[in-house]
Design an enzyme around this catalytic site. Structure first.
Site, PDB file in Angstrom:
ATOM      1  N   HIS A 441       0.817  -1.220   0.000  1.00 19.10           N
ATOM      2  CA  HIS A 441       0.000   0.000   0.000  1.00 19.10           C
ATOM      3  C   HIS A 441       0.853   1.273   0.000  1.00 19.10           C
ATOM      4  CE1 HIS A 441      -3.493  -2.445   2.053  1.00 19.10           C
ATOM      5  NE2 HIS A 441      -3.305  -2.765   0.788  1.00 19.10           N
TER       6      HIS A 441
HETATM    7  C1  LIG Z   1      -1.021  -7.164  -4.877  1.00 23.21           C
HETATM    8  C2  LIG Z   1      -1.789  -5.992  -4.366  1.00 23.21           C
HETATM    9  C3  LIG Z   1      -2.964  -6.192  -3.644  1.00 23.21           C
HETATM   10  C4  LIG Z   1      -3.660  -5.095  -3.143  1.00 23.21           C
HETATM   11  N1  LIG Z   1      -4.854  -5.301  -2.514  1.00 23.21           N
HETATM   12  C5  LIG Z   1      -5.602  -4.234  -2.148  1.00 23.21           C
HETATM   13  C6  LIG Z   1      -6.914  -4.401  -1.646  1.00 23.21           C
HETATM   14  O1  LIG Z   1      -7.457  -5.500  -1.621  1.00 23.21           O
HETATM   15  N2  LIG Z   1      -7.580  -3.291  -1.212  1.00 23.21           N
HETATM   16  C7  LIG Z   1      -7.017  -2.046  -1.240  1.00 23.21           C
HETATM   17  O2  LIG Z   1      -7.642  -1.100  -0.767  1.00 23.21           O
HETATM   18  N3  LIG Z   1      -5.798  -1.852  -1.788  1.00 23.21           N
HETATM   19  C8  LIG Z   1      -5.103  -2.909  -2.268  1.00 23.21           C
HETATM   20  N4  LIG Z   1      -3.907  -2.711  -2.888  1.00 23.21           N
HETATM   21  C9  LIG Z   1      -3.467  -1.346  -3.135  1.00 23.21           C
HETATM   22  C10 LIG Z   1      -4.229  -0.705  -4.300  1.00 23.21           C
HETATM   23  O3  LIG Z   1      -4.558  -1.646  -5.292  1.00 23.21           O
HETATM   24  C11 LIG Z   1      -3.337   0.359  -4.896  1.00 23.21           C
HETATM   25  O4  LIG Z   1      -2.902   1.188  -3.875  1.00 23.21           O
HETATM   26  C12 LIG Z   1      -4.049   1.207  -5.932  1.00 23.21           C
HETATM   27  O5  LIG Z   1      -4.518   0.396  -6.966  1.00 23.21           O
HETATM   28  C13 LIG Z   1      -3.068   2.247  -6.451  1.00 23.21           C
HETATM   29  O6  LIG Z   1      -3.668   2.949  -7.483  1.00 23.21           O
HETATM   30  P1  LIG Z   1      -2.796   3.954  -8.367  1.00 23.21           P
HETATM   31  O7  LIG Z   1      -3.707   4.524  -9.369  1.00 23.21           O
HETATM   32  O8  LIG Z   1      -2.058   4.856  -7.446  1.00 23.21           O
HETATM   33  O9  LIG Z   1      -1.695   3.026  -9.067  1.00 23.21           O
HETATM   34  P2  LIG Z   1      -1.849   1.733  -9.967  1.00 23.21           P
HETATM   35  O10 LIG Z   1      -3.225   1.163  -9.861  1.00 23.21           O
HETATM   36  O11 LIG Z   1      -0.728   0.835  -9.607  1.00 23.21           O
HETATM   37  O12 LIG Z   1      -1.714   2.260 -11.454  1.00 23.21           O
HETATM   38  C14 LIG Z   1      -0.525   2.689 -12.048  1.00 23.21           C
HETATM   39  C15 LIG Z   1      -0.612   2.385 -13.536  1.00 23.21           C
HETATM   40  O13 LIG Z   1       0.370   3.130 -14.218  1.00 23.21           O
HETATM   41  C16 LIG Z   1       1.034   2.301 -15.151  1.00 23.21           C
HETATM   42  N5  LIG Z   1       2.377   2.864 -15.340  1.00 23.21           N
HETATM   43  C17 LIG Z   1       3.352   2.968 -14.412  1.00 23.21           C
HETATM   44  N6  LIG Z   1       4.420   3.583 -14.924  1.00 23.21           N
HETATM   45  C18 LIG Z   1       4.108   3.892 -16.204  1.00 23.21           C
HETATM   46  C19 LIG Z   1       4.817   4.540 -17.251  1.00 23.21           C
HETATM   47  N7  LIG Z   1       6.054   5.008 -17.059  1.00 23.21           N
HETATM   48  N8  LIG Z   1       4.206   4.676 -18.449  1.00 23.21           N
HETATM   49  C20 LIG Z   1       2.939   4.216 -18.655  1.00 23.21           C
HETATM   50  N9  LIG Z   1       2.228   3.587 -17.690  1.00 23.21           N
HETATM   51  C21 LIG Z   1       2.811   3.433 -16.477  1.00 23.21           C
HETATM   52  C22 LIG Z   1       1.022   0.939 -14.480  1.00 23.21           C
HETATM   53  O14 LIG Z   1       1.262  -0.109 -15.393  1.00 23.21           O
HETATM   54  C23 LIG Z   1      -0.352   0.921 -13.861  1.00 23.21           C
HETATM   55  O15 LIG Z   1      -1.334   0.452 -14.756  1.00 23.21           O
HETATM   56  C24 LIG Z   1      -3.180  -3.789  -3.387  1.00 23.21           C
HETATM   57  C25 LIG Z   1      -2.017  -3.587  -4.128  1.00 23.21           C
HETATM   58  C26 LIG Z   1      -1.338  -4.667  -4.635  1.00 23.21           C
HETATM   59  C27 LIG Z   1      -0.105  -4.420  -5.473  1.00 23.21           C
END
Ligand SMILES: Cc1cc2nc3c(=O)[nH]c(=O)nc-3n(C[C@H](O)[C@H](O)[C@H](O)COP(=O)(O)OP(=O)(O)OC[C@H]3O[C@@H](n4cnc5c(N)ncnc54)[C@H](O)[C@@H]3O)c2cc1C
Length: 503
Positions: A441
């Protein structure tokens, strides 16, 4: 027509792009590093199974980092591979966030409408504070796995109150159940108490005005036995719009800045290299990659930029602060279900501790009870060791550097051990460190705060300080530890910023 370039189709990126492109006056281009299937029907079925997290060594849809850190690398991002747990942050988290950001924009009163608007709660949708029309289906499992049921029974036997709805945050102090009469001599509550005692745990929570203490079924973002991440709930339904383009397998390597204004990005796709220009660039690449991208683009700690040979575009404290939920996994003999409905069906909330009886077998023949510290005082740091995008950043989580964190996690382990009659031995600091893992997280690497806050990277509207037309909208900007898993927070954040941009 305003042209917005969104980097990353993850949890935040999907919601932001979908909401922004609902207005034909906005043209939205999304570049995603991982695969983007042309239709939702083409997503491999295994990726939709909420009882299975596709993280094994064979998985082609994750970014991997040292320290067992992973992130989703596909349309939907980490929200497409996560545990589907969808619990709202308590009002006190939002109050703390607002205070750090110096803005009422992030207060519970402003944000609560998004909780309602985004969900379709299939169990409590018509209750006050809930929604039954939103795109994200939310439900709790009706037939929990044997380990989940045993966990609930043990919580009852230990005297913990059952919280029917863990998302009943409209009045966060309501659900205390039978733990209503705290002992007068207890001011420390859950912190520092090794003995299993719901009265003690809840009195501490109440005295600090935090979320309720008790156990309950986890609200899950799923329906019809499928994980419903933000790609399915938001981006795919919007894909036919002429003003929305989503391109996969395309990694953004740098933000292009002219003077003090972001004008576009450089990207790579296999051997191909290119640039894309826009009126506004929004980084939604997640707490690790958004920070790495800013630093690689010359926006970061000055000394680090110089040591990497990068031009200093704008000194900024990118990566200087981050937080996560450190977690201890207690394993003991048991038979996890062959096909669990969801990875986590129940939790026990003890103020800033969360106990998690996982249904998947992390180790064959063993059950795992996770003990996570939700509001650690310790913080970490993210730095780049190379300007090369292929080299992963270094992430020092800083776990348990504060003595109070060690005490609270130790108390959590002892409560968990007592709940299941386990004998972990002496839970000293070395034991804690030896059993320490991550909840995955990580947040806060591009912290929100006013310009005069020396740790702030973006302002209250997610705009990077000192650079026009550059924003960060993902978990990296959340400036406080969250008392619950971050998924509700990150989709809410993206929805709120999309509305701000649409104005
Ligand atoms: C295994 C796992 C289980 C989890 N379980 C839970 C849960 O059950 N409940 C909960 O509340 N939270 C959970 N979390 C945390 C939650 O899923 C994440 O905190 C949340 O999805 C983060 O969202 P975000 O938009 O910040 O990043 P992300 O959803 O990680 O999105 C980032 C995106 O950007 C893309 N990207 C990155 N760098 C680049 C680049 N240079 N160029 C183009 N694209 C790029 C990536 O490929 C990805 O698609 C979990 C996390 C993980 C990893």
């Amino acid at each position: 027509m305003t042209r917005t370039l969104v980097v990353g189709a993850g949890s935040a990126g999907c919601v932001l792009a979908a909401r922004l492109s609902a207005d034909p006056g906005h043209e939205v281009l999304v570049l995603e590093a991982g695969p983007v299937w042309p239709t939702a029907a083409q997503i491999p079925a295994a990726l939709l199974d909420p009882g299975h997290l596709p993280l094994g060594p064979e998985s082609a849809v994750v970014w991997r980092y040292p320290g067992n850190l992973v992130r989703g690398k596909l349309i939907g991002g980490s929200g497409a591979i996560n545990g589907s747990y969808f619990i709202r942050p308590p009002a006190t988290d939002l109050a703390a966030w607002s205070a750090v950001a110096h803005s009422a924009r992030w207060s519970y009163d402003t944000i609560a409408r998004y909780f309602r608007e985004l969900e379709h709660d299939l169990d409590f949708g018509t209750e006050p504070g809930h929604g039954d029309h939103g795109p994200i289906p939310v439900r709790r499992v009706a037939d929990p796995a044997p380990f989940s049921t045993e966990f609930a029974e043990r919580c009852v036997a230990a005297g913990f109150a059952e919280i029917p709805d863990l998302n009943a945050t409209a009045e966060p102090m309501r659900a205390y159940g039978r733990a209503s009469a705290p002992p007068a001599d207890d001011a420390a509550g859950a912190r520092g108490h090794a003995r299993l005692s719901p009265d003690r745990a809840s009195s501490g929570a109440r005295s600090r005005g935090h979320a309720p203490v008790g156990f309950g079924r986890v609200p899950l973002a799923m329906s019809n036995g499928q994980r419903r991440g933000p790609a399915l709930t938001h981006l795919y339904p919007a894909l036919s719009r002429p003003n929305l383009t989503v391109t996969g397998a395309t990694t953004v390597t740098r933000v292009l800045v002219r003077g003090t204004r972001a004008i576009g990005v450089e990207w790579s796709r296999g051997r191909e290299r290119g640039t894309a220009y826009a009126d506004r660039v929004v980084l939604c690449a997640g707490a690790i990659e958004s920070a790495a991208l800013l630093i690689r683009s010359g926006i970061g700690p000055e000394r680090q930029l110089r040591s990497l040979g990068l031009r200093v575009v704008r000194p900024a404290p990118v990566g200087r602060w981050c937080t996560d939920h450190p977690e201890i996994g207690l394993e003991f003999p048991g038979q996890p279900p062959a096909r669990p409905t969801a990875a986590l069906e129940y939790v026990l909330e003890l103020d800033d501790l969360e106990l998690r009886p996982y249904t998947p077998a992390f180790t064959p023949g063993l059950c795992r009870l996770g003990v996570a510290l939700m509001r650690p005082e310790s913080s970490g740091e993210l730095t780049l060791t190379s300007a090369d995008p292929a080299v992963a950043p270094r992430i020092d989580q800083g776990y348990l550097s504060a003595a109070d964190d060690r005490e609270r996690l130790r108390a959590g382990v002892e409560i968990a051990a007592e709940l299941f009659g386990l004998r972990p031995g002496s839970v000293d600091d070395a034991w804690l460190r030896g059993h320490l893992g991550t909840s995955q997280h990580l947040s806060g690497t591009c912290r929100m705060g006013p310009a005069n806050d020396e740790r702030a990277v973006v302002d209250e509207g997610a705009r990077v300080h000192g650079i026009d037309d550059l924003m960060v909208v993902d978990l990296s900007i959340v400036p406080v530890p969250l008392s619950r898993g971050p998924q509700v927070t990150v989709v809410t954040l993206a929805a709120a910023i999309a509305d701000l941009l649409a104005m």
